[in-house]
Design a protein around this motif. Sequence first.
Motif, PDB file in Angstrom:
ATOM      1  N   HIS A  48     -19.708  -1.262 -14.279  1.00 13.45           N
ATOM      2  CA  HIS A  48     -18.586  -2.150 -13.949  1.00 13.45           C
ATOM      3  C   HIS A  48     -17.307  -1.342 -13.733  1.00 13.45           C
ATOM      4  N   ASN A  49     -17.048  -0.366 -14.608  1.00 13.01           N
ATOM      5  CA  ASN A  49     -15.830   0.435 -14.505  1.00 13.01           C
ATOM      6  C   ASN A  49     -15.800   1.261 -13.216  1.00 13.01           C
ATOM      7  N   ILE A  50     -16.942   1.826 -12.840  1.00 11.91           N
ATOM      8  CA  ILE A  50     -16.992   2.601 -11.592  1.00 11.91           C
ATOM      9  C   ILE A  50     -16.781   1.688 -10.391  1.00 11.91           C
ATOM     10  N   GLN A  51     -17.390   0.508 -10.417  1.00  7.42           N
ATOM     11  CA  GLN A  51     -17.198  -0.438  -9.314  1.00  7.42           C
ATOM     12  C   GLN A  51     -15.743  -0.873  -9.221  1.00  7.42           C
ATOM     13  N   LYS A  52     -15.095  -1.096 -10.366  1.00  8.82           N
ATOM     14  CA  LYS A  52     -13.671  -1.462 -10.378  1.00  8.82           C
ATOM     15  C   LYS A  52     -12.836  -0.352  -9.744  1.00  8.82           C
ATOM     16  N   LEU A  53     -13.104   0.880 -10.133  1.00 10.06           N
ATOM     17  CA  LEU A  53     -12.386   2.017  -9.569  1.00 10.06           C
ATOM     18  C   LEU A  53     -12.582   2.095  -8.060  1.00 10.06           C
ATOM     19  N   LEU A  54     -13.821   1.988  -7.612  1.00  8.30           N
ATOM     20  CA  LEU A  54     -14.107   2.093  -6.186  1.00  8.30           C
ATOM     21  C   LEU A  54     -13.470   0.964  -5.389  1.00  8.30           C
ATOM     22  N   ARG A  55     -13.466  -0.243  -5.936  1.00  8.82           N
ATOM     23  CA  ARG A  55     -12.802  -1.360  -5.235  1.00  8.82           C
ATOM     24  C   ARG A  55     -11.302  -1.111  -5.112  1.00  8.82           C
ATOM     25  N   GLU A  56     -10.674  -0.604  -6.200  1.00  7.01           N
ATOM     26  CA  GLU A  56      -9.240  -0.297  -6.149  1.00  7.01           C
ATOM     27  C   GLU A  56      -8.964   0.799  -5.118  1.00  7.01           C
ATOM     28  N   LEU A  57      -9.799   1.832  -5.106  1.00 10.19           N
ATOM     29  CA  LEU A  57      -9.609   2.917  -4.143  1.00 10.19           C
ATOM     30  C   LEU A  57      -9.821   2.443  -2.709  1.00 10.19           C
ATOM     31  N   LYS A  58     -10.794   1.566  -2.508  1.00 11.99           N
ATOM     32  CA  LYS A  58     -11.059   1.058  -1.157  1.00 11.99           C
ATOM     33  C   LYS A  58      -9.862   0.267  -0.635  1.00 11.99           C
ATOM     34  N   ILE A  59      -9.251  -0.544  -1.494  1.00 12.01           N
ATOM     35  CA  ILE A  59      -8.066  -1.308  -1.087  1.00 12.01           C
ATOM     36  C   ILE A  59      -6.929  -0.363  -0.717  1.00 12.01           C
ATOM     37  N   PHE A  60      -6.721   0.658  -1.531  1.00 12.73           N
ATOM     38  CA  PHE A  60      -5.597   1.569  -1.318  1.00 12.73           C
ATOM     39  C   PHE A  60      -5.863   2.588  -0.207  1.00 12.73           C
ATOM     40  N   CYS A  61      -7.063   3.156  -0.178  1.00 16.21           N
ATOM     41  CA  CYS A  61      -7.358   4.271   0.732  1.00 16.21           C
ATOM     42  C   CYS A  61      -8.137   3.879   1.971  1.00 16.21           C
ATOM     43  N   GLY A  62      -8.815   2.739   1.907  1.00 17.53           N
ATOM     44  CA  GLY A  62      -9.720   2.366   2.981  1.00 17.53           C
ATOM     45  C   GLY A  62     -11.124   2.868   2.681  1.00 17.53           C
ATOM     46  N   GLY A  63     -12.118   2.227   3.248  1.00 15.60           N
ATOM     47  CA  GLY A  63     -13.506   2.531   2.947  1.00 15.60           C
ATOM     48  C   GLY A  63     -14.011   3.845   3.487  1.00 15.60           C
ATOM     49  N   GLU A  64     -13.291   4.440   4.431  1.00 14.24           N
ATOM     50  CA  GLU A  64     -13.766   5.688   5.029  1.00 14.24           C
ATOM     51  C   GLU A  64     -13.268   6.928   4.301  1.00 14.24           C
ATOM     52  N   ARG A  65     -12.458   6.756   3.272  1.00 10.79           N
ATOM     53  CA  ARG A  65     -11.947   7.899   2.495  1.00 10.79           C
ATOM     54  C   ARG A  65     -13.117   8.673   1.901  1.00 10.79           C
ATOM     55  N   GLU A  66     -13.128   9.992   2.084  1.00  5.37           N
ATOM     56  CA  GLU A  66     -14.184  10.829   1.515  1.00  5.37           C
ATOM     57  C   GLU A  66     -14.142  10.757  -0.002  1.00  5.37           C
ATOM     58  N   ILE A  67     -15.326  10.692  -0.597  1.00  4.21           N
ATOM     59  CA  ILE A  67     -15.408  10.577  -2.051  1.00  4.21           C
ATOM     60  C   ILE A  67     -16.746  11.143  -2.502  1.00  4.21           C
TER      61      ILE A  67
END
Length: 90
Positions: A48-67
Amino acid sequence: MEIVTPGIRLSGDNKGDQKRVMTPKLALQNGATALVIGRSLIKGNIKHNIQKLLRELKIFCGGEREIQVSRELTKKFEQHWGTNISMVLD
């Protein structure tokens, strides 16, 4: 040049014994190129915590941000996932 930022906490998390912490969004806004996130991910429900982090990053950075999401970095059975945020979320 890489700017690695430790002490990252998910939004709403307690800073615990750390004196200086910031959210992933704030760290990236201030020039971080790599984030070190430990306690915010391993306390409670890790998935859950990783999914929360990824959703926050996707909103801020966009889904194409390298990770790259990694685990067990110092152990024999380490694993790595990702090319970009959207791929890791799927």
